[in-house]
Each structure stands twice: as structure tokens, then as C-alpha cells.
Design an enzyme around this catalytic site. Structure first.
Site, mmCIF file in Angstrom:
data_model
loop_
_atom_site.group_PDB
_atom_site.id
_atom_site.type_symbol
_atom_site.label_atom_id
_atom_site.label_comp_id
_atom_site.label_asym_id
_atom_site.label_seq_id
_atom_site.Cartn_x
_atom_site.Cartn_y
_atom_site.Cartn_z
ATOM 1 N N ASP A 13 0.824 -1.224 0.000
ATOM 2 C CA ASP A 13 0.000 0.000 0.000
ATOM 3 C C ASP A 13 0.852 1.265 0.000
ATOM 4 O OD1 ASP A 13 -2.379 -1.645 0.345
ATOM 5 O OD2 ASP A 13 -1.813 -1.805 2.447
ATOM 6 N N LYS A 16 2.520 2.306 -5.078
ATOM 7 C CA LYS A 16 3.283 1.843 -6.238
ATOM 8 C C LYS A 16 2.570 2.153 -7.547
ATOM 9 C CE LYS A 16 3.334 -2.355 -4.599
ATOM 10 N NZ LYS A 16 2.776 -2.065 -3.252
ATOM 11 N N GLY A 40 -4.041 -4.096 -5.006
ATOM 12 C CA GLY A 40 -4.884 -3.034 -5.542
ATOM 13 C C GLY A 40 -4.063 -1.803 -5.834
ATOM 14 N N HIS A 41 -4.043 -1.382 -7.087
ATOM 15 C CA HIS A 41 -3.349 -0.161 -7.467
ATOM 16 C C HIS A 41 -4.375 0.849 -7.971
ATOM 17 C CE1 HIS A 41 0.711 -2.386 -8.298
ATOM 18 N NE2 HIS A 41 0.444 -2.223 -7.015
ATOM 19 N N GLN A 223 1.923 -5.936 -3.385
ATOM 20 C CA GLN A 223 2.183 -6.086 -1.950
ATOM 21 C C GLN A 223 3.518 -5.410 -1.568
ATOM 22 O OE1 GLN A 223 1.179 -9.417 -3.505
ATOM 23 N NE2 GLN A 223 -0.895 -8.747 -3.152
#
Length: 423
Positions: A13, A16, A40-41, A223
Site C-alpha cells: 500500500d 506503487k 490493488g493499485h 504487496q
């Protein structure tokens, strides 16, 4: 570049997505190497926000080859939903490629993930319950189902029937849950196969050829370092290798093909789920950081645990991934907080530790040793040059460099790609 790895250097988180988005605009190939839709991006471009879970962030850049490598575990339903979302927003997804060796998340993986977490009670790991762990378990047990199996109808049918027979015994007899239907799975997944067929390829060949041709390649991590199955805060980790070494295995290329590795961090530290967190804040400052930084999971919406910047963690990431540079995000969140703290080591009883301990029990006994630094005032989200940051903000960044032993090449002052200062 021409080949660069971007990884998370904390607990994930770290933002990235934005960094990959910026670098993807300068790349011809963007590759995802591990994890699944537990990642999740969030990427913002031209006033449009994209929440991506499987598709490499470079997909929004027209003409970019975007590869989902063999180390990724793929829920085909989720991937197709993401393709549809991107298409509806006007994104050309014709450059997407899915590796034939990637393992598939099956409905029984999701069921087992939830049942196993519930059975653990208060000892649960805090997974996203999306089937990632059980899928990697099947991969290690050598009973997994891969994309190449899905492309061969009879092979797929046979494997599903065999696995469902085994999994239903576990679901029903061990967990007293409701079993899954092999017929239903086969019917749904063969429909997925028809739609996914156009994207499927042996991506290790595509990638090897692209690198040999001198194309600019970006490897997108999911991650973070401390969630690595081997090197992270085990067992509160993910089921894959988010460190730079995982890129080679997860994409089918050799380590000599990687030129540089950038680690992404926040100007503070966050963590989702359970496990020791030495610099965690339980006061108003921690709440303020959470709200200002919108620290809620992209996938789960869970509130993230927040704390001061931990240089011990990032130094560990620099060492284990061979980081050549750092990107420090969300420094704007720390404005107007007065005095700031940086963790420079841990105290365990009478012992002082300056390296991250392997044992979870040992980490739980550690207290942070803080260095206090002066903060800065005012909104810095509109700053466009590093030189124009407040002096104390620059000193903060430079102190991070000194403590972590790695150059900071980027500083983020907001979520948009324009809010990124390059040094």
C-alpha cells in the site's frame, strides 16, 4: 531504464500504482510477476481514476505491452471484469497478455480461504478471502490448474472434476461447509476461456525478446517486502515473493536482465491486518495520518494501521532486494503535524537492534528507538520542484536517505502523477 523493477519496501500500500504509472509512460513493456487480486493499485490520469487488481498499471498507456506473468494467480472472472471496466472507460486493452503458466483461482479456493479464516477465530491471518493463499497451496502441492489447462477443454474438465472431489471433502467434512459444483465451474470457466483466449501467450518468450531488442521494460510489484512469504513477518504475509528476486521466477527471466530496482515507501508506515508493528500510533496523530492519507484498503476498504517512518524496515528492504533508489510518497500528509519521529532502531530489553529480526515473537518485544525531527507547515501539494519544498521537508527526505542507505529519486506530494517530484 531499460529494465527496472518497482517493489513495495514496507508492508504494501505504498502507492506503487502512481509510480508505476509514471514510469510506464516511459516504458514499452510493463509486467506483473506475483500475487493476485488481493493487490490493488489506484491510478489517476486525465481526471479519471482506475482501480486495478490484476492488470498491470501500464494498461492505460496506449501501445504498451502489458504482461501478467506466470507467478501471478488469476481469478478469470475478476480479470474479465477489469477488462470490461477499462474498455468502458475507453482504454485499449489489446496489448494485454496472460501467461499460459499462470495458475487459476478457482471457486473452491475462495470458499476454503473464508472457511479457514473463520476456523482460526482470533488467530486468523487477516487474508482478503479472495482465494490467493489456497491457490498458491495447490500450486505447491502440484494439483493447481493453469491457464494452459483452461485452453484445453478436456484437460480442464478432468482436472476440475478431480480437484472438486478432493476439495468438497475438505469443505464438507473438515469445515462443515457447502461444497461447490464441478458442472457449474466447468460451464463458467469454459466461457471465460473463450474471452481470454485472445490474450493468452508464453509471455516469458515475449519478455525475453523485448529485452534483447533493447525495449524499456518495467516490472510492477504487488504487496510489499514485509509481506514476502520467506522474508516477511511470517505468518502474517502473502503467499508469494514481492521482493525483487520474485520478479525473475514470476516472469521467467534471469537476474542479469534486471538493471535497477526502485523501492516505494510512504513518508510514514502503514499496515493492514494483524501482526507486530513497532511504530504503530494509537493516538490522535495516528488517526490524523489515516484520514489525511485516506489510509483505507483499495481492495478491502479496511482502515490501515498507521505509524511513524521505520528506517529499520526500509533498510531491510534495501538489503534484501538490492534497491538502487527509493520513491517516498505522501510526504504532504505529514505537513502541520509539528515534531516528527523516525524509527532508527529497536530496543528489546537491554539489547539494541539495528536490523529487522526474523522472529515474529522477537519483533513483538521490540520498542522503537526514535529520532525526533522538525516538521514543516503549509500545503505542499502544489509544489512542482524538489528544491521548492520547505527546508525541513528536504531535511526529512535526506535523513531517510542516510538511515536507509539508498538514494531517494522521487518524492510524492499527492495522488496524481503530476504530484511527483523527481530529483
Amino acid at each position: 531504464m531499460p529494465t527496472k523493477v518497482v517493489i513495495g519496501a514496507q508492508w504494501g500500500d505504498e502507492g506503487k500504482g502512481k509510480i508505476v504509472d509514471i514510469l510506464a509512460g516511459r516504458s514499452e513493456v510493463v509486467v506483473r510477476s506475483q500475487g493476485g487480486n488481493n493487490a490493488g493499485h489506484t491510478v489517476e490520469a486525465n481526471g479519471v481514476q482506475y482501480k486495478l487488481h490484476l492488470t498491470p498499471s501500464g494498461i492505460i498507456n496506449k501501445g504498451t505491452l502489458c504482461i501478467i506473468g506466470n507467478g501471478v494467480v488469476v481469478d478469470p472472472k475478476v480479470l474479465l471484469e477489469e477488462i470490461d471496466m477499462l474498455t468502458e472507460k475507453g482504454v485499449d486493452v489489446s496489448g494485454l497478455r496472460l501467461d499460459l503458466r499462470a495458475h487459476l483461482i478457482m471457486p473452491y479456493h475462495i470458499v476454503l480461504d473464508g472457511l479457514a479464516e473463520e476456523a482460526k477465530g482470533k488467530s486468523d491471518i487477516g487474508t482478503t478471502r479472495r482465494g490467493i493463499g489456497p491457490c498458491y497451496m495447490d500450486k505447491a502441492e502440484r494439483i493447481g490448474i493453469r491457464v494452459c489447462d483452461l485452453m484445453n477443454e478436456q484437460v480442464f474438465i478432468n482436472k476440475v472434476k478431480e480437484n472438486v472431489m478432493i476439495k468438497n471433502k475438505i469443505i464438507e467434512k473438515v469445515y462443515e461447509g457447502k461444497g461447490v459444483s464441478a458442472v457449474e465451474i466447468i460451464e463458467n470457466y469454459l466461457e471465460y476461456a473463450k474471452r481470454l483466449k485472445q490474450y493468452v501467450a508464453d509471455t516469458s518468450v515475449l519478455l525475453f525478446n523485448a529485452i534483447k531488442e533493447g525495449k524499456k521494460v518495467l516490472f510492477e510489484g504487488a504487496q510489499g517486502t514485509l509481506l514476502d512469504i520467506d522474508l516477511g513477518t511470517y505468518p502474517f504475509v502473502t503467499s508469494s515473493h514481492p521482493v525483487s528476486g520474485g520478479v525473475c521466477v514470476g516472469t521467467g527471466i534471469g537476474p542479469t536482465m534486471i538493471d535497477s530496482c526502485l523501492g516505494v515507501v510512504k513518508a510514514y508506515t502503514t499496515r493492514v491486518g494483524k501482526g507486530p508493528f513497532p511504530t504503530e500510533l494509537f493516538d490522535e496523530v495516528g488517526n490524523e495520518i489515516r484520514e489525511r492519507g485516506n489510509e483505507y484498503g483499495t481492495v478491502t476498504k479496511r482502515p490501515r494501521r498507521c505509524g511513524w517512518f521505520d528506517a529499520v524496515i526500509v533498510k531491510f528492504a534495501v538489503r534484501t532486494s538490492g534497491l538502487t533508489e527509493l520513491s517516498v510518497n505522501k510526504i504532504d500528509t505529514l505537513s502541520d503535524l509539528g515534531k516528527l519521529k523516525i524509527c532508527v532502531g529497536y530496543k528489546k530489553g537491554d539489547e539494541v537492534l539495528d536490523e529487522f529480526p526474523p522472529s515474529l515473537e522477537e519483533l513483538a518485544l521490540c520498542e522503537p528507538i526514535y529520532e525526533e525531527v522538525d516538521g514543516w507547515e503549509g500545503d505542499i501539494s502544489n509544489v512542482t520542484k524538489y528544491e521548492d519544498l520547505p527546508e525541513n521537508a528536504k531535511k526529512y527526505i535526506e535523513r531517510i536517505e542516510q538511515l536507509c542507505g539508498c538514494r531517494v529519486s522521487m518524492v510524492g506530494v499527492g495522488p496524481n502523477r503530476a504530484q511527483n517530484l523527481e530529483r
